[in-house]
Write an enzyme that holds these catalytic residues in place. Structure first.
Site, PDB file in Angstrom:
ATOM      1  N   GLY A   1       3.721   2.593  13.930  1.00 17.19           N
ATOM      2  CA  GLY A   1       4.583   1.422  14.133  1.00 17.19           C
ATOM      3  C   GLY A   1       4.221   0.679  15.407  1.00 17.19           C
TER       4      GLY A   1
ATOM      5  N   LYS B   1       0.842  -1.195   0.000  1.00  9.95           N
ATOM      6  CA  LYS B   1       0.000   0.000   0.000  1.00  9.95           C
ATOM      7  C   LYS B   1       0.878   1.245   0.000  1.00  9.95           C
ATOM      8  CE  LYS B   1      -1.751   2.625   3.163  1.00  9.95           C
ATOM      9  NZ  LYS B   1      -1.753   3.982   2.600  1.00  9.95           N
TER      10      LYS B   1
ATOM     11  N   GLU C   1      10.352   0.621  10.155  1.00 10.41           N
ATOM     12  CA  GLU C   1      11.296   1.749   9.990  1.00 10.41           C
ATOM     13  C   GLU C   1      10.518   3.001  10.351  1.00 10.41           C
ATOM     14  OE1 GLU C   1      14.274   1.190   9.323  1.00 10.41           O
ATOM     15  OE2 GLU C   1      14.508  -0.462   7.907  1.00 10.41           O
TER      16      GLU C   1
ATOM     17  N   THR D   1       6.270   6.531  14.211  1.00  9.22           N
ATOM     18  CA  THR D   1       6.455   5.653  15.358  1.00  9.22           C
ATOM     19  C   THR D   1       5.113   5.275  15.971  1.00  9.22           C
ATOM     20  OG1 THR D   1       8.717   6.333  15.825  1.00  9.22           O
ATOM     21  CG2 THR D   1       7.418   5.586  17.695  1.00  9.22           C
TER      22      THR D   1
ATOM     23  N   GLU E   1       9.757  14.857  16.141  1.00  4.24           N
ATOM     24  CA  GLU E   1      10.124  14.824  14.731  1.00  4.24           C
ATOM     25  C   GLU E   1       9.254  15.835  13.983  1.00  4.24           C
ATOM     26  OE1 GLU E   1       9.297  11.136  12.673  1.00  4.24           O
ATOM     27  OE2 GLU E   1      11.183  11.322  11.584  1.00  4.24           O
TER      28      GLU E   1
ATOM     29  N   CYS F   1      13.154  10.421   7.505  1.00  7.00           N
ATOM     30  CA  CYS F   1      13.119   9.921   8.880  1.00  7.00           C
ATOM     31  C   CYS F   1      14.495  10.001   9.523  1.00  7.00           C
ATOM     32  CB  CYS F   1      12.588   8.495   8.912  1.00  7.00           C
ATOM     33  SG  CYS F   1      13.330   7.429   7.682  1.00  7.00           S
TER      34      CYS F   1
END
Lengths: 478, 327, 289
Positions: free
Chosen positions: A238, A181, A255, A235, A386, A289
């Site tokens: 994730g 995707k 990742e 994150t 981030e 990233c």
């Protein structure tokens, strides 16, 4: 009279964007059963195409196709699988300019980068893993390496085609089939990749591409017949994936985010360090990233480094992604621009000093000037979160130990940079930094042979290199 | 191009008098300059090389590049006839197009200065190589005599070579003093001086660290220009070497207020290359250097390629070598 | 008159010291026939907390040892265990209810396993690391590094061989461990901690808590300063294992999943017990003059 570069736009005519796109399932483009969404050019906000949003049922069809194809693909000799991957690599090279232009249109990244970095590295990735397909037993990953099955792969919008290559190439080389995707805002190069699979006569079902947003991604990773999950993204997502696959046999490669320190010592090769700082944070609009988003500069040279950095930033050209002289393109989406603005305003509110060179930004589209914050401390949110944009936080340190402490003082651990002319200090820093990739006297370098991935909350597993195979083989010890 | 020798060094330069007071202090200073990472410097130069210069910008760049050319012949077989031809070419590079500017200078061996001067007068400068060019292997007395002779013959500019042996042996103060002495030898009776360019022969210095040190050494010694190469050693001028030198003049002006020129020489043959250099000048040193007073190309075949491209810009079709003079 | 023997107090092992549980609690440990053997300290969540702090404190020093030195220390553990064989054999026999001969063979295997892992210390990087021929003027290599603090739920059945088989791979790779021993069979683990204390293993590198993995596991799994967790000790309890995995996701711990049933620990372990707890670090540097 100064040297005013006239516009040098790359021709857009090389790409043919269709009005609407379906899903790529079992070797064919098919209409989705769900709704559709628009993908736009972030530099102009013009609608590029209508793209199908894969429903759970569509994802199920794709997984079933991948499962059917797995039988033949996994039993095919590695030698033959390799030739398909070599074919794909070659077609990517042949259609390289087309892919680059399309990537820049859909993503907003400068053509200079899509043309000179993304697409060549994509082709190199397929070449690299093509060569592994018939050599897996020599990879040192066990005597009888076997594929996992169907890989569900969800990729981000910052390097749409490159992340596809990182996911698809090793999976296929190892004999897995995939359901991928692409990101909601950047589906077009993945769909062009589907055409490339057709041109390569890749057996149907080996690669399936389902476009959509978060819901589609969730359907892919949580599908019970998916054996392997590979995700690149935030994150937060994730962690949700790690929870979703708890208690299952699914293997995962994650990742995730980063907040890399780029550490400049007083004996650094200063002009190259400045380039490394600039490339570290402004490459791809900072949508990276592993971006060097925290500059840690030794206090004794901080003023000089900042002065040089600002001068250099003054030469960055922000604008039309298709102009060959553009250094910084468009922010990928309104949403991302909003987040960059929000965090930047928090930076100001928290007392950091904001600076950006004078630059004219286009009136339509999503833009953010290259920006640095000085007077930042570890306590500032812009030094911890981030930003995923062209925003650099500048902090200082006095000693190597302090640099290490500050660099590691984050839940992330994806990458780090070190700039010093002293060899033993480089090796010391490299060993102390808790990050999966350490760039010493360079930054943001990528290569198919070089494993990439994070420590701590930057995720787990490695992509690229020999280690990247382990993620797609049963019982493999990396 | 005649300027008066300043009686005192520039105020910004005075601060560096301690640096050149002894071999030890000069060495400390030069070795204290930031290092240059080869890979990073070359990547930066290559990156600038991808700038795409089109239309009006290109037309402007072509004329500027022509005006920056030091049209050069430095062969054992050079004759009065050969250099006269070159001098005429320097004045009117494209006889078919009077709008085409003259080059900056003609660069020849010292004994041929008079031949050139007779033709170009004060319209184009005459540069002479000196100090036992190209090797620099002669006694100081011979090198200075060589210089004075060229100046006496009317040279507007002196392109000296440094003693690379001394430099590589670490005798920085010796190199410094040779430049200072040569600079003094450039002074004419009326007090004006021929412009001094110091050639490093970067192909022999090999490392970019050495190029940066040599640049600072020459600038501290009072040169007007720093120049990459003699053209007799490969590699001659390269983009990254020029990058390092442009960074040096940029940093030197920031530190002292004194602006120094840069001249890559040898190996620049195409318009494409020349434009890459101009882009680099623009982005590394800045606008102020985009002028023949501050940037030169030491070249011979480059000129005809610039002329062909210039014709392509004005006529819209590709030209051929038959339409440009071979001199 | 028969001599009254002097009994040992079985304590926790945290930061190189032998404290009682912070909670003050202990629990009765019986042999395989249900006869009382001793009271073991019952570790609490606060002992987990203290053990993690001790482990973190020891982490950089242990990771910074040379691989050769770590190998020497693991071998030293084996030597000291060999010296205390009778005690281990008795403890294993008593705990596991097996014959003296079977206990002996378990102890043999445990010691041999330590020797096996000791040898890996300075070889793993050579086997799983590599130089990467990148397409550019760069030196590039990848080598394993410890992931950090590893929570280890030790096997419930195999009180010594199982324990050694999950602890040795963690520490030989430079990690530090917070171990929860078998709940019903904790005594070999306590004796093992006494061996560690006298084998040049720096305090804090291995911390051993006697107690209940069901109670302590969630604290370890959710602890944000623990980098990885081995769920061997909850083998067979899929529901608990899943919940621990979910908790571990809070800081993306590396998880070695719980097997469906406790494996036969005499099998060749392969590399995965080590590779599960290392991070591959890739370092780039330009090559130039």
């Amino acid at each position: 009279m100064g040297f005013e570069y006239a516009p040098a736009p790359e021709s857009r005519s090389i790409v043919d964007i269709k009005a609407s796109y379906g899903l790529f399932i079992d070797g064919e483009f098919v209409d989705g059963r769900g709704s559709s969404f628009k993908t736009i050019n972030p530099a102009t906000e013009e609608t590029l195409a209508e793209v199908a949003e894969a429903s759970d049922a569509d994802v199920d069809l794709a997984v079933k196709a991948a499962r059917r194809a797995f039988r033949g693909w996994s039993r095919m000799s590695g030698k033959e699988r390799a030739k398909y991957l070599f074919r794909i690599a070659r077609i990517i090279q042949e259609r390289g300019r087309e892919l680059a232009v399309l990537e820049s249109i859909d993503n907003g990244k400068p053509i200079k980068e899509s043309r000179d970095v993304d697409v060549p590295v994509v082709a190199a990735h397929f070449f690299y893993y093509a060569g592994w397909a018939d050599k897996l037993e020599y990879a040192g990953l066990g005597p009888n390496p076997q594929p996992l099955g169907v890989a569900g792969q969800v990729i981000p919008w910052n390097f749409p085609l490159l992340m596809l290559a990182w996911k698809v190439a090793p999976a296929l080389a190892c004999g897995n089939t995939v359901v991928l995707k692409p990101a909601e805002t950047t589906p077009l190069t993945a769909l062009l990749f589907a055409e490339i699979c057709q041109q390569a006569d890749l057996p149907p079902g080996v690669v399936n591409i389902v476009t959509g947003a978060g819901g589609t991604g969730q359907a892919v990773v949580s599908h019970p017949d998916v054996d392997k999950v590979a995700f690149t993204g935030s994150t937060a997502v994730g962690k949700a994936i790690a929870r979703a696959i708890a208690g299952t046999d699914k293997k995962a490669t994650l990742e995730l985010g980063g907040k890399a320190a780029n550490i400049v010592f007083d004996d650094a090769a200063i002009d190259q360090a400045i380039e490394g700082i600039v490339g570290g944070i402004f490459f791809n609009q900072g949508h990276v990233c592993c971006a060097g988003s925290r500059l840690l500069v030794q206090e004794s040279v901080a003023d000089e480094v900042l002065a040089r950095l600002k001068r250099r930033m003054g030469t960055l050209r922000v604008g039309d992604p298709l102009d060959k002289n553009t250094d910084i393109g468009a922010i990928n989406s309104a949403e991302q621009l909003g987040r960059i603005r929000e965090l930047s305003e928090i930076g100001v509110a928290e007392g950091a000093e904001r600076w950006a060179p004078a630059c004219d930004l286009p009136s339509s589209g999503f833009w953010f000037p290259p920006t640095i914050f000085t007077g930042v401390t570890q306590a500032h949110r812009i030094a911890r979160e981030e930003v995923f944009g062209p925003v650099l936080s500048v902090l200082t340190f006095r000693t190597p130990a302090e640099a290490v402490e500050k660099a590691n003082n984050t839940p992330y651990g994806l990458s780090a940079g070190v700039w010093t002319e002293k060899g033993s200090r480089i090796l010391h820093m490299a060993s102390q930094l808790r990050a999966g990739v350490v760039w010493a006297n360079t930054f943001n370098k990528f290569d198919p042979t070089s494993p990439f991935g994070g420590y701590k909350e930057s995720g787990y597993g490695r992509e690229g290199g020999r280690q990247g195979l382990a993620a797609y083989l049963k019982g493999a010890d990396a | 191009m005649s300027t008066t020798v300043p009686t005192d060094p520039a105020p910004g330069l005075a601060a560096y008098s301690e640096v050149t007071a002894s071999e030890a202090s000069l060495r400390r200073f030069l070795h204290g300059l930031p290092g240059v990472d080869q890979v990073g410097a070359e990547a930066r130069a290559a990156g600038l090389g991808t700038r795409s210069i089109k239309t009006t910008a290109k037309a402007w760049a072509l004329d500027l590049a022509i005006r920056m050319v030091d049209l050069t012949t430095l062969e054992g077989q050079d004759t009065p006839g050969k250099v006269r031809a070159l001098a005429n070419k320097a004045l009117r590079p494209d006889p078919a197009d009077p709008s085409c500017p003259s080059v900056a200078a003609v660069c020849v061996y010292g004994d041929l200065v008079g031949e050139v001067k007779a033709i170009v007068g004060s319209q184009v400068n005459v540069a002479a190589v000196a100090t036992a060019f190209p090797s620099g292997r002669a006694s100081m007395a011979v090198k200075l005599a060589d210089t004075r002779d060229a100046v006496a013959q009317g040279a507007d500019e002196i392109d000296m070579v440094i003693d690379r042996g001394a430099f590589l042996a670490g005798h920085y103060l010796q190199v410094f003093e040779e430049i200072v002495a040569t600079r003094e030898a450039c002074v004419r009776p009326d007090g004006s001086h021929a412009h001094l360019k110091v050639i490093f022969e970067t192909g022999e210095l090999q490392t970019y660290d050495n190029v940066r040190r040599a640049s600072w050494l020459a600038m501290l010694a009072g040169t007007d220009f720093i120049k990459t190469s003699t053209g007799k050693v490969q590699p001659a001028a390269t983009l990254p070497v020029t990058l390092v030198m442009l960074e040096a003049v940029r940093d030197f002006r920031e530190a002292t207020g004194v602006q120094i020129g840069v001249k890559p020489a040898g190996g620049i043959r195409t318009t494409k290359d020349a434009i890459k250099y101009l882009v680099m000048v623009n982005e590394i040193a800045g606008d102020d250097w985009l002028d023949p007073d501050w940037f030169r190309f030491g070249a011979s075949t480059l000129l005809n390629d610039l002329l062909m491209q210039r014709t392509k810009m004005t006529t819209g079709r590709y030209s051929g070598p038959d339409y440009f003079t071979l001199d | 008159m028969a001599r009254i023997d002097v009994r040992k107090t079985y304590k926790l092992y945290i930061g190189g010291a032998f404290p009682r549980s912070e909670s003050g609690h202990s629990y009765e440990v019986a042999d395989s026939k249900g006869r009382f053997v001793a009271n073991a300290a019952l570790a609490s969540r606060k002992d987990v907390r203290d053990a993690v702090v001790a482990a973190r404190k020891a982490a950089s020093g242990w990771a910074g040892r040379t691989a050769y030195n770590r190998g020497q220390i693991l071998y030293r553990i084996a030597e000291v265990m060999e010296d205390r064989r009778p005690q281990f054999e008795e403890a294993v026999r008593q705990s596991e209810g097996i014959t003296a001969a079977a206990a002996r063979s378990q102890v043999d295997a445990a010691i041999d396993r330590l020797v096996w892992y000791a040898g890996w210390a300075d070889k793993l990087a050579q086997v799983i690391g590599n130089a990467n021929p990148v397409a550019g003027p760069f030196f590039n290599h990848t080598a394993p590094e410890p992931t950090g603090v590893v929570g280890v739920l030790a096997p419930q059945s195999s009180s010594l061989l199982g324990l050694v088989s999950v602890v040795a791979p963690v520490i030989v790779t430079g990690n530090v461990a917070v171990v929860v021993s078998s709940y019903d069979r904790p005594l070999p683990a306590v004796t093992f901690s006494e061996v560690l204390a006298t084998s040049d293993v720096p305090g804090g590198v291995v911390n051993i808590l006697t107690g209940d993995a069901v109670v302590l596991g969630p604290w370890l799994a959710a602890h944000m300063d623990v980098n990885a967790i081995d769920l061997a000790g909850v083998a067979g309890d899929a529901e608990l294992a899943t919940s621990l995995e979910v908790a571990a996701a809070d800081n993306l711990k590396r998880v070695r999943r719980a097997p469906e049933t406790e494996p036969d620990w005499t099998n060749d372990p392969g590399l995965s017990p080590m590779t599960g707890f290392v991070e591959h670090k890739t370092v780039w540097h330009p090559i130039g003059i």
